[in-house]
Design a protein around this motif. Sequence first.
Motif, PDB file in Angstrom:
ATOM      1  N   UNK A   1      -7.551   1.014 -13.708  1.00  0.00           N
ATOM      2  CA  UNK A   1      -7.789   1.382 -12.321  1.00  0.00           C
ATOM      3  C   UNK A   1      -6.875   2.549 -11.956  1.00  0.00           C
ATOM      4  N   UNK A   2      -7.475   3.731 -11.816  1.00  0.00           N
ATOM      5  CA  UNK A   2      -6.709   4.920 -11.493  1.00  0.00           C
ATOM      6  C   UNK A   2      -6.553   5.077  -9.975  1.00  0.00           C
ATOM      7  N   UNK A   3      -5.398   5.616  -9.584  1.00  0.00           N
ATOM      8  CA  UNK A   3      -5.119   5.901  -8.183  1.00  0.00           C
ATOM      9  C   UNK A   3      -5.088   7.419  -7.979  1.00  0.00           C
ATOM     10  N   UNK A   4      -5.551   7.852  -6.834  1.00  0.00           N
ATOM     11  CA  UNK A   4      -5.437   9.250  -6.445  1.00  0.00           C
ATOM     12  C   UNK A   4      -5.349   9.314  -4.921  1.00  0.00           C
ATOM     13  N   UNK A   5      -4.263   8.773  -4.398  1.00  0.00           N
ATOM     14  CA  UNK A   5      -4.128   8.651  -2.952  1.00  0.00           C
ATOM     15  C   UNK A   5      -3.239   9.765  -2.384  1.00  0.00           C
ATOM     16  N   UNK A   6      -1.927   9.630  -2.542  1.00  0.00           N
ATOM     17  CA  UNK A   6      -0.975  10.669  -2.141  1.00  0.00           C
ATOM     18  C   UNK A   6      -1.114  11.091  -0.669  1.00  0.00           C
TER      19      UNK A   6
ATOM     20  N   UNK B   1       4.553  -6.288  -8.581  1.00  0.00           N
ATOM     21  CA  UNK B   1       4.211  -5.384  -9.681  1.00  0.00           C
ATOM     22  C   UNK B   1       5.254  -5.471 -10.790  1.00  0.00           C
ATOM     23  N   UNK B   2       4.782  -5.661 -12.018  1.00  0.00           N
ATOM     24  CA  UNK B   2       5.659  -5.837 -13.192  1.00  0.00           C
ATOM     25  C   UNK B   2       6.629  -7.011 -13.005  1.00  0.00           C
TER      26      UNK B   2
ATOM     27  N   UNK C   1      -0.132   6.819  -9.954  1.00  0.00           N
ATOM     28  CA  UNK C   1      -1.342   7.350 -10.580  1.00  0.00           C
ATOM     29  C   UNK C   1      -2.273   6.248 -11.066  1.00  0.00           C
ATOM     30  N   UNK C   2      -1.718   5.013 -11.260  1.00  0.00           N
ATOM     31  CA  UNK C   2      -2.518   3.906 -11.764  1.00  0.00           C
ATOM     32  C   UNK C   2      -2.066   2.603 -11.112  1.00  0.00           C
ATOM     33  N   UNK C   3      -2.955   1.638 -11.105  1.00  0.00           N
ATOM     34  CA  UNK C   3      -2.612   0.286 -10.680  1.00  0.00           C
ATOM     35  C   UNK C   3      -1.571  -0.274 -11.647  1.00  0.00           C
TER      36      UNK C   3
ATOM     37  N   UNK D   1       0.832  -1.204   0.000  1.00  0.00           N
ATOM     38  CA  UNK D   1       0.000   0.000   0.000  1.00  0.00           C
ATOM     39  C   UNK D   1       0.868   1.255   0.000  1.00  0.00           C
ATOM     40  N   UNK D   2       1.916   1.256   0.792  1.00  0.00           N
ATOM     41  CA  UNK D   2       2.815   2.412   0.819  1.00  0.00           C
ATOM     42  C   UNK D   2       3.499   2.607  -0.528  1.00  0.00           C
ATOM     43  N   UNK D   3       3.784   1.516  -1.230  1.00  0.00           N
ATOM     44  CA  UNK D   3       4.402   1.637  -2.558  1.00  0.00           C
ATOM     45  C   UNK D   3       3.390   2.090  -3.611  1.00  0.00           C
TER      46      UNK D   3
END
Length: 736
Positions: A392-397, A415-416, A384-386, A377-379
């Motif tokens: 799936x867009x991210x907007x956490x910050x 991831x990747x 900006x995206x999953x 979660x911290x990573x």
Amino acid sequence: MIKNKSDCKRHDKSLFLELLNKTALSSSSQKAIIWGNIVWTILFVAWTFQGTIYGNAWLGQALGPLVFIGVHFIFGLLVASVFYFLKVKNKLLLSSIIMAPIVIRFLAISFGLKLALMLYGFYFLINIFVCCYVRQLVNGKVFNKHIIGLSIFSPIFFLIVCNLTKAPEIGHFIDKNTIPKLDLAVPSPAIVGPYKVETFTYGSGKDIQRSEFSGGSVLVTDTVDGSILLENWNGFRAFFRKIYWGFDSKALPIQGRVWKPKTYDASPLILMVHGNHSMEHFSDKGYEYLGEHLASHGYTFVSVDQNFLNNSHSEGFFEYDIGLEGTDDARAWLLLKHLEQWREWQRDPDMTLIGNVDLDNVVLIGHSRGGEAAFTAASFNKLSHFPDNAKLEFDFNFNISGVIAIAPSDGRYKPRGRLASLKNTSYLTIQGDVDADALIFMGKSAYSRVEFDSQTFNFKSSISIHGANHGQFNSDWGRCDLYQWMCDLTFYDDLIMEQGLQQEIAKVLVSSFVDIVIRKDESYLPIFQNADYLTGQFPNTYFMSNYFDSNYSKIATFEEDSNLRTGQSGLIAGTNFESWREIWLQLHPYWSGTDLNTHVVELAWNESSLATYRLSLSDSLDENSCIGFAISSAVCEIETKTAIDFTIRVADKRGETAELPLSQFRALFPLLAKKARIGLQAFYEPVFQSVRIPLAKYIKSNTKLDITQLQFMELVFNKTPNGKIYLDDFITAKCH
């Protein structure tokens, strides 16, 4: 062929003819076997349904075992069809063959294949004796030489099994040695804080299994669509989970238990998430001890509910797991969706219940798979995206100040195709060394993937706790990390500390960490820098800690190149070693899931000649500086009975030297062997410990030494005649 109708009135050789199925078992014996199986099935089904009625299980739990047995029954029929052409008449003996894949598969999970085959052989022999003598028992002939032989053989066999399953005398090295301890001149972080605590829950209102998150929720939340992350939530899994929970992957609930201080002051937010346990055995309440404690110190603590992502008994049996997989990214994403919910509440002027929550200071904590979820979660937080699907867009910050991983998993989500990493975020990972669930300390791998490159102070620490297990960090998981009968057979219980002590240690570590990263109170920092301060808090408990912070200057981390003679700040020289090499270190030889993700130097020496290892120093140092490194023994306690010691020498440019023994700063015991599961070979894993040496100590040894003009530090292996160690992260720093 023997025609005698009496099953066992024949000489001993006939026993082997019976094994070759030349004689049928009597019809009365066969009926007894059939009725026995019927009774067993009725009891099994009755148990399943009563569990359904009382809420500890549900109808779907019968599905896994029935499917499992059904598949093996079909396999058994195939075996039986082959034996049909051989005119097999002994159905009891045939049942042993049909049941073999079930029994051996089950036993092998817990005991290992060799012991499983041995146990099944015993099971097979029992069937032979029953086959041959049930008629004699029915006719009142209870005692005969074979029954007497069996009664003698059984306890002997039991003793053999106990010897194979019992852990060897491991983990006792420290019982025979003095554990160093230091006293911290500040109040214990385990003391209850000054604030009164209030608690409430929030939830979607749609969870039909959890009244506290539906009708009993104080705050109602919107659901979120996690279907992109939960591609495995489909078919029978989706069908039965919808029946049980009342929702699917497109309507995941945001729900949790809250403990908060009664104060008008800003209260930093801490989210805690559990790991993978039976979804019918709810896990979120098990961290109440942390919630109450941290709230009393002015923090808002939320135990997040993710039980609906856990596996169920209905989805697998005897480790044939067809449950939800690939949930680890979803667990991380849901944590951040909880933070989004708190941000919405904080922006709502009418939302007075939650009080003044400080979202500029957030700490994420996770246990087991939750530990990996907190790290992931911290990573995710600044993306900006999953990473695996841009839909799936991210907007956490959020400002996530720190992550704590308790006995975490690692590498389940990549991831990747690469392991997640963290930058400029403080990190703490802790684990017990008698953990029978997470067998190895996977948090150490994540520790190696935390980097610092900013001026803001951050640190990372890994702490191993002797005697702590996996489950007792959660009050509802308990003392046994496996099935209870497995724990009973391991004879490992006497090595596990009491739950109260384990949770007190957790409170000290968690409280100290959040005070440092949120309130910038560094008075508790020595707890993480030197495990002896923890022993001062908990006498007779052995800890091992590794530490690194953003103020450290690197001398050598062995990540630079393949040249053994270079480090970050100069040259390296070694003489007279039996082995000197730089290696990519595994957690332990039997584990392929994840490595330590670090290169280290391995040094081995013997008494035939004096071995030395020298590193040049170039930093500007003074009497307030420290030099240090991370060290792990590479020798197991089964192989040696002595701790390792050597000399640490420094020299200035004028040739003045001073030296101090390692034992003055760190007791380097051999690695404690681990054997937390039946049939598992005893093993050990490298556990690094930090060594920090104030240069002022050297001045006391030689007042002519010029600390500001140091030329090199040197390890001189002149105390322990033979040894082998791993070294990493040679540093210089200001001593706190």
